[in-house]
Design a protein around this motif. Sequence first.
Motif, PDB file in Angstrom:
ATOM      1  N   PRO A  73       1.279   0.188   5.710  1.00 18.78           N
ATOM      2  CA  PRO A  73       1.001   1.443   4.981  1.00 18.78           C
ATOM      3  C   PRO A  73       2.048   2.527   5.189  1.00 18.78           C
ATOM      4  O   PRO A  73       2.479   2.818   6.304  1.00 18.78           O
ATOM      5  N   GLY A  74       2.467   3.118   4.065  1.00 18.21           N
ATOM      6  CA  GLY A  74       3.210   4.369   4.085  1.00 18.21           C
ATOM      7  C   GLY A  74       4.664   4.306   4.481  1.00 18.21           C
ATOM      8  O   GLY A  74       5.264   5.355   4.728  1.00 18.21           O
ATOM      9  N   ILE A  75       5.273   3.114   4.500  1.00 16.97           N
ATOM     10  CA  ILE A  75       6.682   3.080   4.930  1.00 16.97           C
ATOM     11  C   ILE A  75       7.632   2.533   3.861  1.00 16.97           C
ATOM     12  O   ILE A  75       8.837   2.463   4.093  1.00 16.97           O
ATOM     13  N   ASP A  76       7.105   2.129   2.713  1.00 18.36           N
ATOM     14  CA  ASP A  76       7.983   1.785   1.585  1.00 18.36           C
ATOM     15  C   ASP A  76       7.178   1.903   0.302  1.00 18.36           C
ATOM     16  O   ASP A  76       6.226   2.675   0.231  1.00 18.36           O
ATOM     17  N   ASP A  77       7.532   1.146  -0.734  1.00 15.53           N
ATOM     18  CA  ASP A  77       6.866   1.273  -2.033  1.00 15.53           C
ATOM     19  C   ASP A  77       5.677   0.338  -2.173  1.00 15.53           C
ATOM     20  O   ASP A  77       5.168   0.143  -3.273  1.00 15.53           O
ATOM     21  N   GLY A  78       5.223  -0.234  -1.052  1.00 17.77           N
ATOM     22  CA  GLY A  78       4.039  -1.080  -1.068  1.00 17.77           C
ATOM     23  C   GLY A  78       2.789  -0.278  -0.770  1.00 17.77           C
ATOM     24  O   GLY A  78       2.579   0.789  -1.347  1.00 17.77           O
ATOM     25  N   ALA A  79       1.959  -0.795   0.126  1.00 19.83           N
ATOM     26  CA  ALA A  79       0.721  -0.104   0.499  1.00 19.83           C
ATOM     27  C   ALA A  79       1.034   1.315   0.958  1.00 19.83           C
ATOM     28  O   ALA A  79       1.979   1.536   1.718  1.00 19.83           O
ATOM     29  N   GLN A  80       0.235   2.266   0.494  1.00 19.74           N
ATOM     30  CA  GLN A  80       0.443   3.661   0.867  1.00 19.74           C
ATOM     31  C   GLN A  80      -0.544   4.128   1.938  1.00 19.74           C
ATOM     32  O   GLN A  80      -0.185   4.904   2.814  1.00 19.74           O
ATOM     33  N   GLN A  81      -1.770   3.660   1.859  1.00 17.06           N
ATOM     34  CA  GLN A  81      -2.811   4.033   2.807  1.00 17.06           C
ATOM     35  C   GLN A  81      -3.320   2.780   3.522  1.00 17.06           C
ATOM     36  O   GLN A  81      -3.167   1.665   3.019  1.00 17.06           O
TER      37      GLN A  81
ATOM     38  N   LYS B 184      -5.812  -2.853   3.760  1.00 12.96           N
ATOM     39  CA  LYS B 184      -7.051  -3.621   3.921  1.00 12.96           C
ATOM     40  C   LYS B 184      -7.344  -4.455   2.680  1.00 12.96           C
ATOM     41  O   LYS B 184      -7.631  -5.654   2.772  1.00 12.96           O
ATOM     42  N   PHE B 185      -7.266  -3.830   1.514  1.00  9.81           N
ATOM     43  CA  PHE B 185      -7.526  -4.570   0.272  1.00  9.81           C
ATOM     44  C   PHE B 185      -6.540  -5.719   0.090  1.00  9.81           C
ATOM     45  O   PHE B 185      -6.932  -6.854  -0.234  1.00  9.81           O
ATOM     46  N   LEU B 186      -5.253  -5.440   0.294  1.00  6.69           N
ATOM     47  CA  LEU B 186      -4.238  -6.467   0.072  1.00  6.69           C
ATOM     48  C   LEU B 186      -4.419  -7.641   1.028  1.00  6.69           C
ATOM     49  O   LEU B 186      -4.396  -8.806   0.609  1.00  6.69           O
ATOM     50  N   LEU B 187      -4.615  -7.351   2.301  1.00  5.10           N
ATOM     51  CA  LEU B 187      -4.745  -8.434   3.288  1.00  5.10           C
ATOM     52  C   LEU B 187      -6.041  -9.223   3.081  1.00  5.10           C
ATOM     53  O   LEU B 187      -6.039 -10.457   3.207  1.00  5.10           O
ATOM     54  N   GLU B 188      -7.135  -8.549   2.767  1.00  5.71           N
ATOM     55  CA  GLU B 188      -8.383  -9.273   2.492  1.00  5.71           C
ATOM     56  C   GLU B 188      -8.206 -10.200   1.296  1.00  5.71           C
ATOM     57  O   GLU B 188      -8.702 -11.342   1.309  1.00  5.71           O
ATOM     58  N   SER B 189      -7.504  -9.737   0.281  1.00  9.87           N
ATOM     59  CA  SER B 189      -7.263 -10.562  -0.911  1.00  9.87           C
ATOM     60  C   SER B 189      -6.372 -11.752  -0.566  1.00  9.87           C
ATOM     61  O   SER B 189      -6.617 -12.880  -1.027  1.00  9.87           O
TER      62      SER B 189
END
Length: 244
Positions: A28-36, A41-46
Amino acid sequence: MLSFFKSKPKLSELIPNNYVDIHSHVLPGIDDGAQQISDTKFLLESMIGYGFSKVITTPHTMQNVWNNTSTTITEALHLVQNQLPDIANQVALQGASEYFLDENLMHLAQQEQLLPLKDNFILVEMSYLNAPIQLYDFLFELQLKGYQLVLAHPERYTFFHANKKEYEKLKKAGCLFQMNLLAAVGYYGRNVAETADYLLKENLYDFVGSDIHHKNHIAAFQNKVVLKNYGNLEKTIAKNAFFI
């Protein structure tokens, strides 16, 4: 009896239960991917739901754009492990980086400040507009320093599409190729999909990666594969077991 009209599989159906992903942007929050952290959580669960057993996540390191370091990446990884312990217990998480191929990368390599995928394997990318003038000099210098280069998504560099012999030249120069899985469903457009199909046919890919950034990428795994050579795609996916 085999049918010539057999429907192609969904991309999600080609992911084995022990799949190791070597390219994503879920910290989260260190590039153009996950921000929060909620995005993470959503991405990893998926990803777990699709069969991912290990995620080597690779935030961008690009000077003056994403000034990541081994410290910022490791801190973000520890944040995820601490705040999402249930997920961290379900999937093995590791931090590496997707390094932009330029002089800054040469400096980081000289300082031995790179986060590898495994051993001396590092993930590198180029601009989508053009290859660096010093491309082969950079490749040579990095290999002299002991690094094995994995080139991210070669199918997406459109400046190579009209001259596919450049791909063979890159391979001879020591590059391994990582295909983006979403190219298989045409996510990046027809020309990219056709180039991915060509590289699969010629057995030029070494590994694959999800390059997941956000929810749209997750959803695209439910799309059907558009490539002719998806048998070779399955074989290439299996090669990622090297990173277990």
